[in-house]
Design an enzyme around this catalytic site. Structure first.
Site, PDB file in Angstrom:
ATOM      1  N   ASP A  13      40.833  62.811 -50.539  1.00 14.39           N
ATOM      2  CA  ASP A  13      39.570  63.559 -50.383  1.00 14.39           C
ATOM      3  C   ASP A  13      39.593  64.474 -49.168  1.00 14.39           C
ATOM      4  O   ASP A  13      38.559  64.771 -48.580  1.00 14.39           O
ATOM      5  CB  ASP A  13      38.368  62.605 -50.268  1.00 14.39           C
ATOM      6  N   LYS A  16      42.360  68.918 -50.545  1.00 13.38           N
ATOM      7  CA  LYS A  16      43.617  69.480 -51.059  1.00 13.38           C
ATOM      8  C   LYS A  16      43.371  70.555 -52.113  1.00 13.38           C
ATOM      9  O   LYS A  16      44.119  71.522 -52.210  1.00 13.38           O
ATOM     10  CB  LYS A  16      44.480  68.362 -51.662  1.00 13.38           C
ATOM     11  N   ALA A  39      42.129  60.864 -59.491  1.00 17.17           N
ATOM     12  CA  ALA A  39      41.910  61.737 -58.343  1.00 17.17           C
ATOM     13  C   ALA A  39      41.272  63.027 -58.825  1.00 17.17           C
ATOM     14  O   ALA A  39      41.479  63.448 -59.958  1.00 17.17           O
ATOM     15  CB  ALA A  39      43.244  62.038 -57.649  1.00 17.17           C
ATOM     16  N   GLY A  40      40.494  63.653 -57.964  1.00 16.34           N
ATOM     17  CA  GLY A  40      39.841  64.889 -58.370  1.00 16.34           C
ATOM     18  C   GLY A  40      39.854  65.937 -57.283  1.00 16.34           C
ATOM     19  O   GLY A  40      39.898  65.624 -56.099  1.00 16.34           O
ATOM     20  N   HIS A  41      39.853  67.188 -57.694  1.00 11.44           N
ATOM     21  CA  HIS A  41      39.751  68.313 -56.769  1.00 11.44           C
ATOM     22  C   HIS A  41      38.494  69.099 -57.094  1.00 11.44           C
ATOM     23  O   HIS A  41      38.240  69.412 -58.259  1.00 11.44           O
ATOM     24  CB  HIS A  41      40.955  69.257 -56.913  1.00 11.44           C
ATOM     25  N   THR A 130      39.533  52.868 -59.846  1.00  7.89           N
ATOM     26  CA  THR A 130      38.570  53.673 -60.598  1.00  7.89           C
ATOM     27  C   THR A 130      38.399  53.172 -62.026  1.00  7.89           C
ATOM     28  O   THR A 130      37.536  53.667 -62.750  1.00  7.89           O
ATOM     29  CB  THR A 130      39.027  55.140 -60.651  1.00  7.89           C
ATOM     30  N   GLN A 224      45.531  61.964 -54.206  1.00  2.00           N
ATOM     31  CA  GLN A 224      45.200  60.914 -53.232  1.00  2.00           C
ATOM     32  C   GLN A 224      45.706  61.282 -51.834  1.00  2.00           C
ATOM     33  O   GLN A 224      45.784  62.454 -51.489  1.00  2.00           O
ATOM     34  CB  GLN A 224      45.758  59.548 -53.684  1.00  2.00           C
ATOM     35  N   ARG A 305      31.602  57.931 -50.110  1.00  2.00           N
ATOM     36  CA  ARG A 305      32.767  57.747 -49.260  1.00  2.00           C
ATOM     37  C   ARG A 305      32.338  57.151 -47.923  1.00  2.00           C
ATOM     38  O   ARG A 305      31.305  57.532 -47.365  1.00  2.00           O
ATOM     39  CB  ARG A 305      33.472  59.086 -49.017  1.00  2.00           C
ATOM     40  N   ASP A 333      33.482  72.347 -40.058  1.00  4.20           N
ATOM     41  CA  ASP A 333      32.063  72.715 -39.962  1.00  4.20           C
ATOM     42  C   ASP A 333      31.121  71.517 -40.073  1.00  4.20           C
ATOM     43  O   ASP A 333      29.969  71.589 -39.629  1.00  4.20           O
ATOM     44  CB  ASP A 333      31.712  73.747 -41.043  1.00  4.20           C
ATOM     45  N   THR A 414      37.095  76.307 -43.052  1.00  5.93           N
ATOM     46  CA  THR A 414      35.771  76.203 -42.434  1.00  5.93           C
ATOM     47  C   THR A 414      34.627  76.165 -43.445  1.00  5.93           C
ATOM     48  O   THR A 414      33.459  76.222 -43.052  1.00  5.93           O
ATOM     49  CB  THR A 414      35.556  77.372 -41.461  1.00  5.93           C
ATOM     50  N   SER A 415      34.957  76.072 -44.733  1.00  3.37           N
ATOM     51  CA  SER A 415      33.938  75.890 -45.772  1.00  3.37           C
ATOM     52  C   SER A 415      34.664  75.650 -47.082  1.00  3.37           C
ATOM     53  O   SER A 415      35.871  75.876 -47.179  1.00  3.37           O
ATOM     54  CB  SER A 415      33.020  77.121 -45.888  1.00  3.37           C
TER      55      SER A 415
END
Length: 430
Positions: A13, A16, A39-41, A130, A224, A305, A333, A414-415
Site C-alpha cells: 500500500d 506503487k 493486491a490492488g493499485h 484476503t 504487496q 489500514r 502531503d 506529493t499527491s
C-alpha cells in the site's frame, strides 16, 4: 537500455500503482511478476480513478505491452471481470497490449474455499488473508498439482491435472467437514472460461528476451511489500510469495542480469493491513489523522489500514534485502499540518537497542521503537512538482530519511495525481 524493478519497501500500500504508472511512460513493457488479485493499485489520472488488481498499471497507457508473469497466481474469472470493468472506463484491452505467461498457475474456487475455511478455523491465530485463494494456489503450485493456463488448451491434460488436484483436496475437505469438489462443475467452469483467457497466453520468457535484445525498456511491477515476503517478512503474517526484487527474474523468466535498477516505494509514514507486528503503530489522534487524511483503506478489501510513524529500521532492512538503489517517497502531503514528526531509528529489546527487526515472532512482538523527533510544517506540500515548492522542514524530513535508510530519494510523490511527482534520479537512465 535500463530495465527497472519496482517493489514495495514496507507492508504494501505504498503507492506503487501511481509510481509504476508514472514510470510506464518511459517503458515499453510493464511486467507483473508475483502475487494475485489480493493486491490492488489505485491510480488517479486527470481526476479519474482506476482500480487494478491483476492487470499491470501500464494497461492504462496506449502503445505499451502489459505482461502477467508466471510468478503470479491468476484467478481467470477475476481477470475477465477486471478487464470488463476497465473497458467500461474506456480502456482498451486486447492481445495487442496484454500477454499472460502460459505457465501461470490458476486460482480455482477450491482455493478460495480452503482459504476462508482455514482462517475461520484459526480463530485468534488467523493470519489476516484476503480469502481470495492466493496461499492455497501457491501451495498447489509447489505441490505440483496446479492447473496452469496452458492446461486449458488440451482436454486430456486438464483431466490429468484435475485427477491430481482432487486426490489432494477431496480428502482434505472431508477432514475439514465440507463437501468434496464437484468435478464436473469445476471442469465445466474451466472449459467455459478457457476461450476468454487463452488468447492472451504466450511464452513470456521468450517474448521478454526478444524485447530486451531489441533495446526495449522493461518495467517489472511487484505486488504487496517486502515486509510481506514469505522468507524475509514478518512471518507468518506474510503473503505466500516472494515480494522482493529477486522475484522479478524468476517470476517472468528473465535472468537476474536483466535488472539494472531497483526502485523501492516507501510511504512517508507506515501502514499495515491485517494481523502481525507493527512497532510504530499509533492508536492516538495522530494515527487517526494519518488514516483519515491518507484515506487508508485497502483497494481490494476495503479494510482499514493500521497507521504509524515512519520506521527507518524496517525500510533500511528492506532496501538491503531487495538491493534498492533509490526510493520513491509517497504521500508526503499526508504529514502536512502536524506540529512534530517522529522517525523510528532503532528498537529497544531486553535492555539492548537493535538496528534491525529480529526474526523470531516473539521478539518482533516485544520490540519498542526508539524515536527521533523532528519539526513538522504547516504549509501544504500537496501537488508540489519541485524541491522549491516544499517547506524547508519537509525537505529536512526527506533528507533525514535518506540518511537513516542509507538510500537516496529518486522520486517524490506529493499527491495521487500522475504529474504531481518530483524526479530526482531517472531509474531508466543508462
Amino acid at each position: 537500455m535500463a530495465n527497472v524493478v519496482v517493489v514495495g519497501a514496507q507492508w504494501g500500500d505504498e503507492g506503487k500503482g501511481k509510481i509504476v504508472d508514472w514510470l510506464s511512460e518511459r517503458a515499453d513493457v510493464i511486467a507483473r511478476f508475483q502475487g494475485g488479485h489480493n493486491a490492488g493499485h489505485t491510480l488517479v489520472i486527470d481526476g479519474k480513478v482506476y482500480k487494478l488488481s491483476l492487470l499491470p498499471s501500464g494497461i492504462l497507457r496506449k502503445g505499451k505491452l502489459s505482461v502477467i508473469g508466471n510468478g503470479v497466481v491468476l484467478d481467470p474469472w477475476a481477470l475477465v471481470s477486471e478487464i470488463a470493468k476497465i473497458e467500461g472506463q474506456g480502456v482498451s484491452v486486447s492481445t495487442e497490449n496484454l500477454v499472460i505467461a502460459e505457465n501461470t498457475p490458476l486460482i480455482l474456487p477450491v482455493h478460495q474455499d480452503l482459504d476462508k475455511i482455514r482462517e475461520e478455523a484459526a480463530g485468534k491465530a488467523k493470519i489476516g488473508t484476503t480469502g481470495r485463494g492466493i496461499g492455497p494456489a501457491y501451495e498447489d503450485k509447489v505441490g505440483r498439482r496446479a492447473v496452469r493456463l496452458a492446461d486449458l488448451a488440451d482436454a486430456e491434460t486438464l483431466e490429468r491435472r484435475l485427477d491430481r488436484l482432487l486426490a489432494h483436496h477431496d480428502p482434505l475437505r472431508r477432514g475439514l467437514g465440507v463437501p468434496t469438489i464437484d468435478r464436473d462443475d469445476l471442469r465445466a467452469r474451466l472449459l467455459d472460461i478457457a476461450p476468454k483467457i487463452l488468447p492472451y497466453a504466450a511464452p513470456v520468457w521468450k517474448l521478454l528476451s526478444e524485447k530486451r535484445k531489441s533495446g526495449k525498456r522493461i518495467l517489472f511491477e511487484g505486488a504487496q511489500g517486502a515486509l510481506l515476503d514469505i522468507d524475509f517478512g514478518t512471518y507468518p503474517y506474510v503473503t505466500s510469495s516472494n515480494t522482493m526484487s529477486g522475484m522479478a527474474a524468476t517470476g517472468t523468466g528473465m535472468g537476474p542480469g536483466s535488472i539494472d535498477f531497483v526502485l523501492g516505494i516507501v510511504k512517508a509514514y507506515t501502514t499495515r493491513v491485517g494481523e502481525g507486528p507493527f512497532p510504530t503503530e499509533l492508536g492516538d489522534a495522530v494515527g487517526r489523522h494519518l488514516a483519515d487524511v491518507g484515506r487508508e483503506k485497502g483497494t481490494v478489501t476495503g479494510r482499514d489500514r493500521r497507521c504509524g510513524w515512519f520506521d527507518a529500521v524496517l525500510v533500511r532492512q528492506t532496501c538491503t534485502t531487495s538491493g534498492v538503489k533509490g526510493i520513491a517517497l509517497t504521500k508526503l502531503d499526508v504529514l502536512d499540518g502536524l506540529d512534530e514528526l517522529k522517525i523510528c531509528t532503532g528498537y529497544a529489546l531486553d535492555g539492548k537497542v537493535l538496528d534491525y527487526l529480529p526474526t523470531a515472532a516473539e521478539e518482533q512482538a516485544r520490540v519498542t521503537p526508539v524515536y527521533e523527533t523532528m519539526e513538522g510544517w504547516k504549509d501544504s506540500t500537496a501537488g508540489a512538482r519541485s524541491w522549491a515548492d516544499l517547506p524547508g522542514a519537509a525537505v529536512k524530513y526527506v533528507r533525514r530519511i535518506e540518511e537513516l535508510i542509507e538510500c537516496p530519494v529518486a522520486l517524490l510523490s506529493t499527491s495521487p495525481e500522475r504529474e504531481d511527482t518530483i524526479l530526482v534520479t531517472d531509474p531508466f537512465a543508462d
